[in-house]
Design a protein around this motif. Structure first.
Motif, PDB file in Angstrom:
ATOM      1  N   THR A  84      10.196  23.456  10.555  1.00 27.17           N
ATOM      2  CA  THR A  84      11.173  24.434  11.069  1.00 27.17           C
ATOM      3  C   THR A  84      12.582  24.040  10.643  1.00 27.17           C
ATOM      4  N   ALA A  85      12.898  22.727  10.769  1.00 21.99           N
ATOM      5  CA  ALA A  85      14.241  22.261  10.395  1.00 21.99           C
ATOM      6  C   ALA A  85      14.490  22.560   8.918  1.00 21.99           C
ATOM      7  N   ARG A  86      13.456  22.345   8.108  1.00 21.53           N
ATOM      8  CA  ARG A  86      13.621  22.570   6.657  1.00 21.53           C
ATOM      9  C   ARG A  86      13.718  24.057   6.354  1.00 21.53           C
ATOM     10  N   GLY A 139      11.688  26.481  22.268  1.00 24.45           N
ATOM     11  CA  GLY A 139      12.498  25.467  22.937  1.00 24.45           C
ATOM     12  C   GLY A 139      11.812  24.108  23.075  1.00 24.45           C
ATOM     13  N   SER A 140      12.597  23.102  23.436  1.00 23.16           N
ATOM     14  CA  SER A 140      12.091  21.728  23.555  1.00 23.16           C
ATOM     15  C   SER A 140      12.697  21.045  24.766  1.00 23.16           C
ATOM     16  N   THR A 141      11.976  20.058  25.278  1.00 25.10           N
ATOM     17  CA  THR A 141      12.518  19.175  26.307  1.00 25.10           C
ATOM     18  C   THR A 141      12.205  17.735  25.928  1.00 25.10           C
ATOM     19  N   LYS A 198      21.960  21.461  17.689  1.00 26.77           N
ATOM     20  CA  LYS A 198      21.712  21.758  16.271  1.00 26.77           C
ATOM     21  C   LYS A 198      20.510  22.678  16.077  1.00 26.77           C
ATOM     22  N   PHE A 199      19.468  22.476  16.886  1.00 27.17           N
ATOM     23  CA  PHE A 199      18.234  23.243  16.688  1.00 27.17           C
ATOM     24  C   PHE A 199      18.128  24.451  17.618  1.00 27.17           C
ATOM     25  N   THR A 200      19.281  24.854  18.190  1.00 32.69           N
ATOM     26  CA  THR A 200      19.309  26.057  19.022  1.00 32.69           C
ATOM     27  C   THR A 200      20.212  27.079  18.343  1.00 32.69           C
ATOM     28  N   ASP A 203       4.825  13.154  14.900  1.00 35.38           N
ATOM     29  CA  ASP A 203       5.587  12.441  13.869  1.00 35.38           C
ATOM     30  C   ASP A 203       7.068  12.336  14.184  1.00 35.38           C
ATOM     31  N   LEU A 204       7.469  12.932  15.325  1.00 37.40           N
ATOM     32  CA  LEU A 204       8.904  13.064  15.605  1.00 37.40           C
ATOM     33  C   LEU A 204       9.681  11.760  15.551  1.00 37.40           C
ATOM     34  N   PHE A 205       9.028  10.662  15.978  1.00 37.10           N
ATOM     35  CA  PHE A 205       9.770   9.402  16.093  1.00 37.10           C
ATOM     36  C   PHE A 205       9.585   8.526  14.854  1.00 37.10           C
ATOM     37  N   GLN A 260      20.627  20.731   8.638  1.00 30.16           N
ATOM     38  CA  GLN A 260      20.747  19.453   7.967  1.00 30.16           C
ATOM     39  C   GLN A 260      20.558  18.273   8.891  1.00 30.16           C
ATOM     40  N   GLY A 261      20.135  17.171   8.319  1.00 35.37           N
ATOM     41  CA  GLY A 261      19.919  15.968   9.115  1.00 35.37           C
ATOM     42  C   GLY A 261      19.248  14.916   8.262  1.00 35.37           C
ATOM     43  N   THR A 262      19.017  13.759   8.886  1.00 36.67           N
ATOM     44  CA  THR A 262      18.460  12.642   8.132  1.00 36.67           C
ATOM     45  C   THR A 262      17.085  12.231   8.636  1.00 36.67           C
ATOM     46  N   GLY A 263      16.724  12.687   9.831  1.00 32.67           N
ATOM     47  CA  GLY A 263      15.448  12.251  10.399  1.00 32.67           C
ATOM     48  C   GLY A 263      15.508  10.824  10.928  1.00 32.67           C
ATOM     49  N   LEU A 264      16.740  10.340  11.196  1.00 33.62           N
ATOM     50  CA  LEU A 264      16.880   8.974  11.722  1.00 33.62           C
ATOM     51  C   LEU A 264      17.146   8.951  13.223  1.00 33.62           C
ATOM     52  N   GLY A 265      17.771  10.043  13.713  1.00 32.13           N
ATOM     53  CA  GLY A 265      18.240  10.060  15.101  1.00 32.13           C
ATOM     54  C   GLY A 265      17.173   9.708  16.123  1.00 32.13           C
ATOM     55  N   LEU A 266      16.031  10.388  16.053  1.00 29.02           N
ATOM     56  CA  LEU A 266      14.997  10.158  17.078  1.00 29.02           C
ATOM     57  C   LEU A 266      14.345   8.787  16.943  1.00 29.02           C
ATOM     58  N   THR A 267      14.277   8.266  15.711  1.00 26.69           N
ATOM     59  CA  THR A 267      13.733   6.912  15.515  1.00 26.69           C
ATOM     60  C   THR A 267      14.616   5.922  16.261  1.00 26.69           C
ATOM     61  N   ILE A 268      15.925   6.145  16.128  1.00 26.30           N
ATOM     62  CA  ILE A 268      16.885   5.260  16.787  1.00 26.30           C
ATOM     63  C   ILE A 268      16.785   5.407  18.308  1.00 26.30           C
ATOM     64  N   PHE A 304      12.830   9.163   9.122  1.00 26.45           N
ATOM     65  CA  PHE A 304      13.067  10.209   8.106  1.00 26.45           C
ATOM     66  C   PHE A 304      12.231  11.478   8.297  1.00 26.45           C
ATOM     67  N   PHE A 305      11.469  11.562   9.424  1.00 21.38           N
ATOM     68  CA  PHE A 305      10.683  12.784   9.632  1.00 21.38           C
ATOM     69  C   PHE A 305      11.597  13.968   9.972  1.00 21.38           C
ATOM     70  N   ARG A 306      11.345  15.128   9.362  1.00 25.15           N
ATOM     71  CA  ARG A 306      12.043  16.362   9.695  1.00 25.15           C
ATOM     72  C   ARG A 306      10.980  17.460   9.762  1.00 25.15           C
ATOM     73  N   SER A 307      11.047  18.294  10.794  1.00 23.38           N
ATOM     74  CA  SER A 307       9.988  19.291  10.972  1.00 23.38           C
ATOM     75  C   SER A 307      10.098  20.397   9.926  1.00 23.38           C
TER      76      SER A 307
HETATM   77  P1  ADP Z   1      17.647  14.942  12.275  1.00 24.57           P
HETATM   78  O1  ADP Z   1      18.136  15.701  13.472  1.00 24.57           O
HETATM   79  O2  ADP Z   1      18.730  14.203  11.575  1.00 24.57           O
HETATM   80  O3  ADP Z   1      16.802  15.756  11.346  1.00 24.57           O
HETATM   81  P2  ADP Z   1      16.079  13.413  14.185  1.00 24.57           P
HETATM   82  O4  ADP Z   1      15.333  12.131  14.000  1.00 24.57           O
HETATM   83  O5  ADP Z   1      17.118  13.434  15.258  1.00 24.57           O
HETATM   84  O6  ADP Z   1      16.692  13.776  12.794  1.00 24.57           O
HETATM   85  O7  ADP Z   1      15.034  14.546  14.474  1.00 24.57           O
HETATM   86  C1  ADP Z   1      13.872  14.619  13.656  1.00 24.57           C
HETATM   87  C2  ADP Z   1      13.348  16.031  13.619  1.00 24.57           C
HETATM   88  O8  ADP Z   1      12.868  16.390  14.913  1.00 24.57           O
HETATM   89  C3  ADP Z   1      14.394  17.077  13.301  1.00 24.57           C
HETATM   90  O9  ADP Z   1      14.593  17.221  11.920  1.00 24.57           O
HETATM   91  C4  ADP Z   1      13.763  18.306  13.916  1.00 24.57           C
HETATM   92  O10 ADP Z   1      12.793  18.828  13.029  1.00 24.57           O
HETATM   93  C5  ADP Z   1      13.061  17.756  15.138  1.00 24.57           C
HETATM   94  N1  ADP Z   1      13.880  17.917  16.373  1.00 24.57           N
HETATM   95  C6  ADP Z   1      14.564  16.973  17.032  1.00 24.57           C
HETATM   96  N2  ADP Z   1      15.157  17.472  18.135  1.00 24.57           N
HETATM   97  C7  ADP Z   1      14.823  18.780  18.173  1.00 24.57           C
HETATM   98  C8  ADP Z   1      15.114  19.867  19.089  1.00 24.57           C
HETATM   99  N3  ADP Z   1      15.865  19.697  20.184  1.00 24.57           N
HETATM  100  N4  ADP Z   1      14.582  21.084  18.790  1.00 24.57           N
HETATM  101  C9  ADP Z   1      13.816  21.268  17.692  1.00 24.57           C
HETATM  102  N5  ADP Z   1      13.504  20.297  16.800  1.00 24.57           N
HETATM  103  C10 ADP Z   1      14.004  19.062  17.037  1.00 24.57           C
END
Ligand code: ADP
Length: 260
Positions: free
Chosen positions: A213-215, A249-251, A166-168, A203-205, A220-228, A208-211
């Motif tokens: 850059t994502a905004r 990029g990210s790892t 999604k973020f690539t 704040d990534l974990f 789109q997203g909910t900011g729940l995935g990484l918390t889970i 509901f956090f979204r960076s």
């Molecule tokens: P979502 O993907 O639904 O927004 P996540 O909890 O999975 O929620 O991720 C939170 C935020 O972390 C994302 O909105 C994004 O800003 C950032 N993020 C997560 N994974 C990546 C990634 N691989 N590259 C860049 N940003 C990422």
């Protein structure tokens, strides 16, 4: 002064305070439980109509409702994308409440993470091709077995891969590597995507956090995935770390204890 064993006024006051605190705590616990049950019910109930919508969409795409004009196809695609989002949201909410109520302990078994990674890769194949991305899956030759909840471990891999995709930007790459190293399963998911500004990485974990850059990129997203992902990894005795560079990029690296 009261006899030993008897309560004086101050003891009574302390006892009253403790009783108040305990009552408040219990009420709070009850409220938390009700909230979790409510969210679990809602997300569960959402799944049934979502499955039904997905079924009818498939019929439309199969041409069973008659040939679609290009414009109608575009509308159907928007419905497909958004109903997939709703289903993912319902699934993630259900996982959050399940984890919160500690239901995670039930049903642990030996899970081969290599098979989980390969299956997740297959499921994402269509979107990878559509986006012109390169997805490398390197799981070595042997099973990498951890003891845990299959659905939860699948959610870890799927969430990390979905995020990387999604973020690539179109035409980029995503690489997933899995190895067993001295009693630990090491899973890493890298991409050459948008990355995360350093100041926001802490704040990534958080729920509901979204960076920024994502905004900014309206991803789109909910900011729940990484918390889970984080709670699942921790509930399996593991940990997760991230290295990332804004627009570089990210790892995401996950360590989990191997099954003994
Ligand atoms: P979502 O993907 O639904 O927004 P996540 O909890 O999975 O929620 O991720 C939170 C935020 O972390 C994302 O909105 C994004 O800003 C950032 N993020 C997560 N994974 C990546 C990634 N691989 N590259 C860049 N940003 C990422």
């Amino acid at each position: 002064r009261t006899k030993p064993g008897e309560l004086d006024e101050q003891d009574m006051a302390t006892a009253q305070t403790l009783a108040d605190v305990a009552t408040a705590y219990l009420l709070n616990a009850e409220a938390r439980r009700t909230k979790s049950e409510f969210v679990a019910t809602v997300s569960h109930e959402l799944r049934t109509p979502m499955t039904c919508i997905a079924g009818f969409i498939e019929l439309l795409q199969d041409g069973q409702g008659g040939a679609l004009t290009p414009r109608q196809e575009m509308f159907v695609e928007a419905i497909v994308r958004n109903s997939a989002r709703l289903t993912a949201l319902a699934d993630n909410l259900l996982l959050v409440t399940g984890l919160a109520s500690n239901a995670a302990r039930r049903g642990h078994s030996d899970v081969d993470l290599a098979a989980v990674v390969l299956a997740a890769g297959r499921d994402l194949d269509r979107v990878v091709v559509a986006r012109g991305l390169e997805l490398f899956l390197d799981v070595g030759g042997d099973p990498v077995v951890v003891h845990g909840d299959t659905a939860h471990l699948e959610a870890v891999v799927t969430n990390l891969l979905t995020n990387a995709i999604k973020f690539t930007e179109d035409g980029g790459w995503v690489r997933c590597t899995l190895r067993a190293v001295s009693g630990t399963a090491r899973l890493s998911v890298s991409d050459n995507g948008l990355g995360i500004p350093e100041a926001e990485q802490g704040d990534l974990f958080t729920r509901f956090f979204r960076s920024s850059t994502a905004r900014e990129h309206a991803i789109q997203g909910t900011g729940l995935g990484l918390t889970i992902v984080d709670s699942i990894v921790r509930s399996h005795g593991g940990d997760i770390a991230v290295t990332s560079k804004h627009l570089g990029g990210s790892t995401f690296s996950v360590c989990l204890p191997l099954a003994t």
